[in-house]
Design a protein around this motif. Structure first.
Motif, PDB file in Angstrom:
ATOM      1  N   ASP A 115       0.817  -1.217   0.000  1.00 49.26           N
ATOM      2  CA  ASP A 115       0.000   0.000   0.000  1.00 49.26           C
ATOM      3  C   ASP A 115       0.849   1.265   0.000  1.00 49.26           C
ATOM      4  O   ASP A 115       0.423   2.307  -0.485  1.00 49.26           O
TER       5      ASP A 115
ATOM      6  N   ASP B 124      -1.280  -4.174   3.636  1.00 51.82           N
ATOM      7  CA  ASP B 124      -1.129  -3.010   4.512  1.00 51.82           C
ATOM      8  C   ASP B 124       0.292  -2.956   5.085  1.00 51.82           C
ATOM      9  O   ASP B 124       0.527  -3.202   6.272  1.00 51.82           O
TER      10      ASP B 124
ATOM     11  N   GLY C 101       0.791  -3.007   8.927  1.00 52.02           N
ATOM     12  CA  GLY C 101      -0.488  -2.603   9.494  1.00 52.02           C
ATOM     13  C   GLY C 101      -1.167  -3.747  10.217  1.00 52.02           C
ATOM     14  O   GLY C 101      -0.745  -4.908  10.132  1.00 52.02           O
TER      15      GLY C 101
ATOM     16  N   GLN D  13      -1.376 -11.222   4.108  1.00 55.18           N
ATOM     17  CA  GLN D  13      -2.628 -10.568   4.483  1.00 55.18           C
ATOM     18  C   GLN D  13      -3.753 -11.249   3.733  1.00 55.18           C
ATOM     19  O   GLN D  13      -3.906 -11.069   2.523  1.00 55.18           O
TER      20      GLN D  13
END
Length: 203
Positions: free
Chosen positions: A88, A104, A150, A173
């Motif tokens: 990202d 993230d 993240g 993720q």
């Protein structure tokens, strides 16, 4: 061969990824156009130069279709430059560089240095099949590393030794997987088997 995995065939180790995916039990096909993208269950984004692949994705009218498939839940695996493309956020990006996004994380381009700083090391990679076989041998070539993860993403591997000890080099993720290193060149197909398992689980 119950899943078909495409390998983005614009730059990088396309044949090596196809061979590793085939060894891992998938049907592997190169992808250069949207009609080929439409026929795959998942996509591998190989290494190379992330800025060049970004430009080629646009030149081949693939950027938006790939991004749309990712946002719709298509599993993807990015190695080295592929990690940058799925991140990202990118540090040290060139002006105008875009990523497909989806993971993230914040990555730093060429974090480990130039081509002459390429190196190999052994890694403990969480989630790979047959972990009892020992560590995964990892090859780093002008590789990025992950500076920030993240809450939606999970760290799978860190460098264990040397000046870069502790640096994050593999993240998952959901149905997206990224690594700083190139498992396709080592003959160890466990990272690809992990990804093929993720693709099966997503169906």
């Amino acid at each position: 061969m119950d899943v078909t995995v495409g390998v983005l065939a614009l730059q990088g180790d396309v044949r090596e990824h196809v061979a590793a995916l085939s060894s891992a039990g998938a049907r592997a096909v190169p992808v250069r156009r949207t009609s080929e993208l439409d026929g795959v269950d998942a996509l591998v984004l190989p290494g190379g130069e992330s800025t060049t692949i970004d430009k080629l994705l646009r030149a081949f009218d693939l950027f938006e279709p790939v991004q749309a498939r990712l946002r719709a839940g298509m599993p993807a695996y990015g190695s080295c430059a592929g990690m940058i493309l799925l991140a990202d956020r990118v540090l040290d990006a060139i002006d105008g560089q875009r990523t497909l996004g989806g993971v993230d994380i914040t990555v730093r381009r060429n974090a480990f240095g130039r081509q002459v700083d390429s190196f190999e090391t052994d890694l403990q990679v969480t989630g790979v099949p047959d972990a009892e076989q020992g560590p995964v041998h990892a090859v780093f070539i002008r590789a990025p590393w992950v500076e920030e993860v993240g809450p939606a993403a999970t760290v799978l591997a860190r460098v264990q030794d040397g000046a870069a000890a502790g640096r994050i080099v593999a993240v998952r993720q959901g149905s997206l997987l990224v690594t700083s290193f190139h498992p396709e060149v080592t003959g160890d197909d466990r990272v690809h088997r992990l990804f093929v398992g993720m693709v099966r689980d997503s169906r």
